[in-house]
Scaffold this motif. Structure first.
Motif, mmCIF file in Angstrom:
data_model
loop_
_atom_site.group_PDB
_atom_site.id
_atom_site.type_symbol
_atom_site.label_atom_id
_atom_site.label_comp_id
_atom_site.label_asym_id
_atom_site.label_seq_id
_atom_site.Cartn_x
_atom_site.Cartn_y
_atom_site.Cartn_z
ATOM 1 N N ARG A 20 38.620 -23.506 18.511
ATOM 2 C CA ARG A 20 39.168 -25.145 18.222
ATOM 3 C C ARG A 20 38.374 -25.534 17.265
ATOM 4 O O ARG A 20 37.490 -25.865 16.936
ATOM 5 N N TYR A 21 39.362 -26.230 16.375
ATOM 6 C CA TYR A 21 39.075 -26.569 15.066
ATOM 7 C C TYR A 21 39.407 -28.386 15.249
ATOM 8 O O TYR A 21 40.561 -28.609 15.607
ATOM 9 N N VAL A 22 38.733 -29.005 14.692
ATOM 10 C CA VAL A 22 38.966 -30.609 14.589
ATOM 11 C C VAL A 22 38.600 -30.978 13.181
ATOM 12 O O VAL A 22 37.794 -30.660 12.557
ATOM 13 N N ILE A 23 39.606 -31.985 12.967
ATOM 14 C CA ILE A 23 39.475 -32.316 11.416
ATOM 15 C C ILE A 23 39.504 -33.901 11.661
ATOM 16 O O ILE A 23 40.484 -34.361 12.326
ATOM 17 N N ILE A 24 38.491 -34.550 10.968
ATOM 18 C CA ILE A 24 38.380 -36.125 11.230
ATOM 19 C C ILE A 24 38.930 -36.776 9.827
ATOM 20 O O ILE A 24 38.451 -36.373 8.819
ATOM 21 N N GLY A 25 40.009 -37.243 9.912
ATOM 22 C CA GLY A 25 40.728 -37.772 8.682
ATOM 23 C C GLY A 25 42.076 -37.198 8.193
ATOM 24 O O GLY A 25 42.080 -35.971 8.713
ATOM 25 N N ASN A 26 42.826 -37.919 7.556
ATOM 26 C CA ASN A 26 44.224 -37.099 7.334
ATOM 27 C C ASN A 26 44.825 -37.338 6.024
ATOM 28 O O ASN A 26 45.888 -37.766 5.728
ATOM 29 N N GLY A 27 43.904 -37.133 5.096
ATOM 30 C CA GLY A 27 44.361 -37.267 3.570
ATOM 31 C C GLY A 27 44.563 -35.872 3.184
ATOM 32 O O GLY A 27 44.849 -34.909 3.645
ATOM 33 N N ILE A 32 44.245 -26.539 16.233
ATOM 34 C CA ILE A 32 43.904 -27.610 15.195
ATOM 35 C C ILE A 32 44.165 -28.967 15.763
ATOM 36 O O ILE A 32 45.293 -29.354 16.059
ATOM 37 N N THR A 33 43.337 -29.776 15.750
ATOM 38 C CA THR A 33 43.472 -31.267 16.126
ATOM 39 C C THR A 33 43.032 -32.095 14.932
ATOM 40 O O THR A 33 41.899 -32.059 14.320
ATOM 41 N N VAL A 34 43.808 -33.104 14.510
ATOM 42 C CA VAL A 34 43.756 -33.928 13.205
ATOM 43 C C VAL A 34 43.670 -35.440 13.817
ATOM 44 O O VAL A 34 44.380 -36.009 14.439
ATOM 45 N N ILE A 35 42.451 -36.109 13.373
ATOM 46 C CA ILE A 35 42.309 -37.509 13.907
ATOM 47 C C ILE A 35 42.711 -38.175 12.883
ATOM 48 O O ILE A 35 41.903 -38.085 11.652
ATOM 49 N N SER A 36 43.540 -39.117 12.758
ATOM 50 C CA SER A 36 43.986 -39.869 11.817
ATOM 51 C C SER A 36 43.799 -41.543 12.035
ATOM 52 O O SER A 36 44.526 -41.868 12.874
ATOM 53 N N GLU A 37 43.025 -42.295 11.503
ATOM 54 C CA GLU A 37 42.902 -43.603 11.518
ATOM 55 C C GLU A 37 44.221 -44.352 11.256
ATOM 56 O O GLU A 37 44.418 -45.229 11.874
ATOM 57 N N GLU A 38 44.677 -43.888 10.084
ATOM 58 C CA GLU A 38 45.893 -44.484 9.576
ATOM 59 C C GLU A 38 47.104 -43.972 10.521
ATOM 60 O O GLU A 38 47.151 -42.899 10.746
ATOM 61 N N ASP A 39 47.947 -44.880 10.918
ATOM 62 C CA ASP A 39 48.924 -44.522 11.755
ATOM 63 C C ASP A 39 50.283 -43.870 11.186
ATOM 64 O O ASP A 39 51.445 -44.425 11.296
ATOM 65 N N ARG A 40 49.988 -42.721 10.392
ATOM 66 C CA ARG A 40 51.062 -42.117 9.773
ATOM 67 C C ARG A 40 50.529 -40.913 9.294
ATOM 68 O O ARG A 40 49.544 -40.492 9.089
ATOM 69 N N PRO A 41 51.792 -39.837 9.149
ATOM 70 C CA PRO A 41 51.185 -38.428 8.623
ATOM 71 C C PRO A 41 50.620 -38.672 7.193
ATOM 72 O O PRO A 41 50.803 -39.830 6.684
ATOM 73 N N ALA A 42 50.026 -37.732 6.731
ATOM 74 C CA ALA A 42 49.343 -37.533 5.282
ATOM 75 C C ALA A 42 50.439 -37.962 4.344
ATOM 76 O O ALA A 42 51.575 -37.355 4.481
ATOM 77 N N TYR A 43 49.920 -38.818 3.617
ATOM 78 C CA TYR A 43 50.811 -39.225 2.289
ATOM 79 C C TYR A 43 50.323 -39.282 0.922
ATOM 80 O O TYR A 43 48.744 -38.940 1.130
ATOM 81 N N CYS A 44 50.590 -39.130 -0.083
ATOM 82 C CA CYS A 44 49.892 -38.997 -1.368
ATOM 83 C C CYS A 44 49.364 -40.301 -1.816
ATOM 84 O O CYS A 44 50.104 -41.451 -2.149
#
Ligand SMILES: Cc1cc2nc3c(=O)[nH]c(=O)nc-3n(C[C@H](O)[C@H](O)[C@H](O)COP(=O)(O)OP(=O)(O)OC[C@H]3O[C@@H](n4cnc5c(N)ncnc54)[C@H](O)[C@@H]3O)c2cc1C
Ligand code: SF4
Ligand code: SF4
Lengths: 410, 146
Positions: free
Chosen positions: A3-10, A29-41
């Motif tokens: 089980r992989y967890v990633i904090i942040g989504n940049g 894989i679980t990704v926790i994203s404070e920003e309410d959108r998929p990763a962007y540039c």
């Protein structure tokens, strides 16, 4: 199944997902994203304001990215604590996620000094997220006077994005020059002149000390009226999740060349991490996108039981304003070689038989050849440096290495 | 994967590859219309000095540092070919800053142009290789290192 967890989504997070999946196709894989959108540039937020990119082109990967990568994205959720003994992450809504391997990719946050009277400013922003760019866009019109505090990369990119959309853009900075973290005085002066020619106004060696509504009171005694205030003084790595559990933190979360933190099972990558700087030999936060991806990728591979070392990070930047590009890399130490015209500067720094750093303004051709000399520590004695310093060309390399470069699979 | 490889001993420095590249990527069918009296932006560049010349184009790296570094997600790897998306590129030149071969250069509007092996233009195979009079560049499989 791991089980992989990633904090942040940049960017670092995307690197980590891709690193994990290059080794382990089945772990969760679980990704926790404070920003309410998929990763962007993230760097594109100023290009968005400038009208050089559209919202639909800002996403870092395609629409099906998370499902294709078998990664679960928890959007609009924040990690608030780690329990390293139980190997769990607590979220702001009370949920607790177990992990086997954790990667902290929390990036950095704008630093806002405690200015007197800041609370009286109605329209104030920082410039780190797409939400901030959208907020700024809503609050400006053609008559707006914008004051930006901070003449670094972020402040000036924001200023460029707004020029032409507002009545005036004034940038102040306590430093006596623009881009003080990447340019020396001469190079900064050249860039400043170019920016002024395109309508930006500067108050350098001066900064706001107090605000009252729409007025900034400067250290010099001047007052500046504005409608919209943008604070781009600097950023701070988001390290609290690791410092909170006693992990080693300096300016960033300290990591080794495998991106492991001092806490067992926890990795860190990107703007929040302090890794190895191959140009100085020390540890340093290298808050640039390429570094975030490569660190994230290395972290992901190592989390999944593979082996990837990232020890070639160097500070480097390519940043353009109104068509004039400034590139920089490494450290500005040792002997300097210089070429100058009215509109360009090239400065190469050599020491101990190596190229250590450079600044190139208005001269970007094949700069990557110089960058790789720094990164790979290629001895100057092995190349025709007389030729190379005048022109970044592989013609300065010995024929055998050229044959390898252009004759073999890479 | 097939790539463009250089035999520098055989390069005449005639720069025909540059013209053939610019033409193949112009989308036009007439070479005069495409190139005459216009600045050309080829994706292959002849480098060197009086003694030696050779043509440099993208190596289509197995581990492409440009793709990892692009700030706009404009570079990608598709079936081994490294491609640039002109709609996404914002012309920041970060890829130029990192490519160790000096293989990329921006076009007229500042957007990145790079060799995509002519697989999707009207040529269908590298036009530079097809037009090279001395086989100083070839398009072939040479085995992967990794
Ligand atoms: C305006 C601007 C222009 C830039 N231009 C360039 C450029 O031209 N070239 C370049 O190389 N770099 C540039 N950068 C820097 C680049 O964007 C960063 O280096 C890169 O985004 C770092 O990626 P990251 O993944 O480490 O962090 P980030 O992209 O900052 O992502 C971190 C994410 O983690 C989230 N997060 C933080 N804490 C938590 C938590 N506790 N729980 C859940 N989520 C959390 C944050 O909300 C954020 O979304 C620019 C940055 C800005 C702001
Ligand atoms: S542009 Fe340069 S780094 Fe990118 S794939 Fe081509 S040769 Fe490699
Ligand atoms: S110039 Fe274009 S392709 Fe190159 S890194 Fe910048 S956005 Fe990406």
């Amino acid at each position: 199944m791991s089980r992989y967890v990633i904090i942040g989504n940049g960017t670092a997070s995307v690197g980590a997902i891709e690193g994990i999946r290059s080794v382990d196709k089945t772990g969760s894989i679980t990704v926790i994203s404070e920003e309410d959108r998929p990763a962007y540039c993230r760097p594109l937020i100023s290009y968005y304001l400038e009208g050089k990119t559209k919202l639909e082109n800002i996403g870092m990967r395609g629409a099906d990215y998370y499902s294709d990568s078998a990664a679960e994205l928890l959007c609009g959720r924040k990690a608030v604590g780690i329990d390293a003994d139980r190997r769990t992450v607590a979220l702001d809504d009370g949920e607790v996620l177990p992990y086997d391997r954790l990667c902290v990719c929390t990036g950095s946050s704008p630093f806002v000094p405690p200015f007197e009277g800041l609370g009286t400013v109605e329209k104030q922003f920082t410039f780190m997220t797409l939400d901030s760019a959208l907020g700024i866009e809503k609050s400006i019109d053609a008559a707006s006077r914008v004051l930006i505090v901070g003449a670094g990369l972020i402040g000036l990119k924001c200023a460029e994005g707004l020029t032409g959309r507002v009545a005036s853009v004034t940038v102040c900075d306590l430093a006596d020059r623009v881009l003080s973290s990447i340019l020396d005085a001469d190079c900064a002066a050249l860039m400043q002149r170019h920016l002024e020619e395109h309508g930006m106004e500067f108050l350098l060696g001066d900064s706001a000390v107090r605000f009252d509504g729409n007025t900034a009171y400067m250290r010099s005694g001047r007052t500046v009226g504005f409608d919209v205030l943008i604070l781009a003084v600097g950023v701070r790595a988001n390290t609290s999740l690791i410092s909170g559990i006693g992990g080693e933190v300096n300016r960033g979360i300290v990591v080794d060349e495998r991106m492991a933190t001092s806490v067992d099972g926890i990795f860190a990558a990107g703007d929040c991490a302090e890794g190895f700087d191959a140009s100085s030999g020390g540890k340093r936060v290298l808050a640039i996108l390429p570094n975030a991806y490569m660190q994230g990728h290395a972290a992901g591979v190592n989390m999944a039981g593979g082996s990837e070392v990232f020890d070639k990070g160097i500070p480097m930047n390519s940043i353009g304003f109104f068509g004039l590009h400034a590139m920089s890399a490494g450290v500005y130490e040792g002997e300097m070689y210089e070429e100058r015209t009215d509109t360009s500067i090239k400065r190469l720094f050599t020491k101990d038989g190596l190229l250590k750093g450079f600044i190139l303004i208005g001269r970007s051709e094949r700069a990557g050849i110089y960058t790789s000399m720094i990164r790979e520590k290629i001895p100057l004695s092995s190349v025709d440096f007389e030729l190379l310093k005048r022109s970044a060309t592989t013609a300065a390399f010995p024929p055998e290495s050229r044959r390898k470069m252009f004759g073999g699979a890479v | 994967m097939k790539r463009v490889y250089v035999n520098e001993e055989w390069c005449l420095g005639c720069r025909l590859c540059e013209y053939n590249c610019a033409f193949a990527n112009s989308g036009l069918s007439d070479m005069v219309l495409a190139l005459k009296d216009k600045p050309v932006f080829p994706r292959i560049h002849v480098e060197g000095d009086e003694k030696i010349t050779y043509a440099v184009s993208c190596r289509h790296c197995e581990d492409p540092v440009c793709v990892k570094s692009c700030i706009a997600g404009a570079l990608s790897k598709e079936n081994g070919v490294i491609k640039a998306d002109p709609d996404r590129c914002v012309g920041c030149l970060t890829c130029v800053l990192v490519c160790p071969y000096g293989a990329l250069a921006p076009g007229e509007n500042g957007v990145m142009l790079k060799c995509e092996l002519c697989l999707e233009n009207s040529c269908g195979e590298p036009a530079c290789v097809k037009g090279c009079p001395n086989r100083a560049i070839v398009y072939e499989e040479r085995g992967e290192t990794a």
